[in-house]
Design an enzyme around this catalytic site. Structure first.
Site, PDB file in Angstrom:
ATOM      1  N   HIS A 242      10.751  27.310  35.742  1.00  0.00           N
ATOM      2  CA  HIS A 242      10.866  27.861  37.089  1.00  0.00           C
ATOM      3  C   HIS A 242       9.690  27.491  38.008  1.00  0.00           C
ATOM      4  O   HIS A 242       9.806  26.682  38.920  1.00  0.00           O
ATOM      5  CB  HIS A 242      10.978  29.392  37.019  1.00  0.00           C
ATOM      6  CG  HIS A 242      12.060  29.877  36.108  1.00  0.00           C
ATOM      7  ND1 HIS A 242      13.392  29.764  36.419  1.00  0.00           N
ATOM      8  CD2 HIS A 242      12.002  30.474  34.894  1.00  0.00           C
ATOM      9  CE1 HIS A 242      14.112  30.282  35.439  1.00  0.00           C
ATOM     10  NE2 HIS A 242      13.295  30.713  34.507  1.00  0.00           N
TER      11      HIS A 242
HETATM   12  C1  BDR Z   1      10.665  33.990  37.394  1.00  0.00           C
HETATM   13  O1  BDR Z   1      10.458  35.195  36.659  1.00  0.00           O
HETATM   14  C2  BDR Z   1       9.338  35.095  35.846  1.00  0.00           C
HETATM   15  O2  BDR Z   1       9.580  35.647  34.603  1.00  0.00           O
HETATM   16  C3  BDR Z   1       8.959  33.637  35.813  1.00  0.00           C
HETATM   17  O3  BDR Z   1       7.560  33.501  35.699  1.00  0.00           O
HETATM   18  C4  BDR Z   1       9.470  33.105  37.121  1.00  0.00           C
HETATM   19  O4  BDR Z   1       8.525  33.283  38.151  1.00  0.00           O
HETATM   20  C5  BDR Z   1      11.989  33.383  36.993  1.00  0.00           C
HETATM   21  O5  BDR Z   1      13.023  34.269  37.269  1.00  0.00           O
END
Ligand code: BDR
Ligand code: CA
Length: 313
Positions: A242
């Site tokens: 992500h």
């Molecule tokens: C987002 O949620 C967090 O757990 C990750 O770091 C990322 O920023 C993804 O949904």
């Protein structure tokens, strides 16, 4: 000239990789500071993790601040089930010698935006938007001074990852996301629709490990840990990655495709709270407030990430 950025984050293995990617790119980014926010785990743990990642990068010149310890109006929801109890499980990183700055992270954001020329500082957000929204509320004069906000958050075509409708960062503090999305600041949203395409397959992770440096080894271990949850959930060859997409977008926007549209966040429905309602087809006539990315080039992304990590100790 290097672009001035503040990284707001809740590290998090994927946050850590994003931070490393940015700190490995001093010709591209002048990182003015890193601000921790409550999210994946508690604020105290996220702040400690940010310090560990800065030390890992070898960039001891980077200041780390702690921001808000809970969302604006709700109880904190965390994600130890994905990231482990420390939020950064995987590698065995030493306890940081670097210290947190004494100033509150929200005040750091305000002071930085007020003291730099308007339109020259970008916020790269990798977690819930609490600190950014609180800074806008505490000092409204910062809002028109922000060059751009590039955020990882939301999802529309892919649905959510913490509920069927909501992505984690937006779900944790939908009220903050609402403040930010209505702020009028130029915004780029990197949602699950993109990050689910950027899969860390075994081959891509092996290439990072094969770099043979400390950062490559740590990233390999971090992502090998955090991906186990997503691999089981999605059954794909590699887990989504992500937050590093935010940094990759700023380095090479041509790797991503999207549209400038209206995006609103649901803040009241019990069923869909935290959902980013993206008017991708322009059916509402609501004012366009964000560039919503919808796809990304995974092979080029991993080539870029691997090359940047190779620059670190
Ligand atoms: C987002 O949620 C967090 O757990 C990750 O770091 C990322 O920023 C993804 O949904
Ligand atoms: Ca994050």
């Amino acid at each position: 000239m290097a672009r001035k950025i503040i990284i707001d984050t809740d590290p998090g293995q994927d946050d850590a990789v994003a931070i490393l990617m940015a700190l490995a790119s001093p010709d591209d980014f002048d990182v003015l500071g890193i601000v921790a926010v409550a999210g994946n785990v508690t604020l105290a743990q996220n702040a400690r993790n940010a310090l560990k990642v800065v030390e890992l990068s070898g960039r001891k010149d980077i200041a780390v601040y702690a921001g808000c310890e809970r969302p604006m109006r709700r109880h904190l929801v965390t994600a130890e089930h994905v990231h482990g109890d420390t939020g950064l499980d995987g590698p065995d990183l030493p306890l940081p010698k670097l210290q947190l700055e004494a100033q509150h992270g929200v005040d750091f954001i305000i002071e930085t935006l007020m003291s730099h020329e308007a339109g020259t500082v970008t916020l790269a957000t990798l977690g819930p938007l609490t600190n950014v929204a609180m800074a806008m509320i505490k000092e409204p004069r910062i809002t028109p001074r922000i060059q751009e906000i590039v955020m990882m958050g939301g999802g529309y075509f892919e649905g959510g990852n913490i509920t069927p409708a909501a992505e984690f960062n937006i779900y944790v503090d939908p009220d903050a996301a609402d403040v930010v999305l209505r702020s009028g600041v130029p915004i780029v949203i990197v949602p699950l629709d993109v990050t689910h395409m950027i899969q860390s397959t075994p081959e891509r992770l092996q290439r990072i490990r094969a770099l043979g440096n400390r950062a490559g080894d740590a990233v390999y271990k971090m992502l090998s840990f955090s991906e186990r949850f997503d691999l089981a959930k999605y059954g794909s060859e590699g887990a989504p990655l992500h937050d590093p997409c935010v940094i990759a977008y700023m380095l090479k926007p041509e790797l991503f495709k999207g549209r400038h549209i209206n995006v609103v966040v649901e803040t009241s429905s019990e069923l869909t709270v935290g959902m980013t309602v993206a008017d991708y087809w322009g059916v509402t006539g609501r004012v366009r407030n964000a560039t919503y990315l919808r796809s990304g080039d995974a092979a080029s992304f991993y080539a870029l990430l691997t090359e940047r990590l190779s620059r670190l100790p």
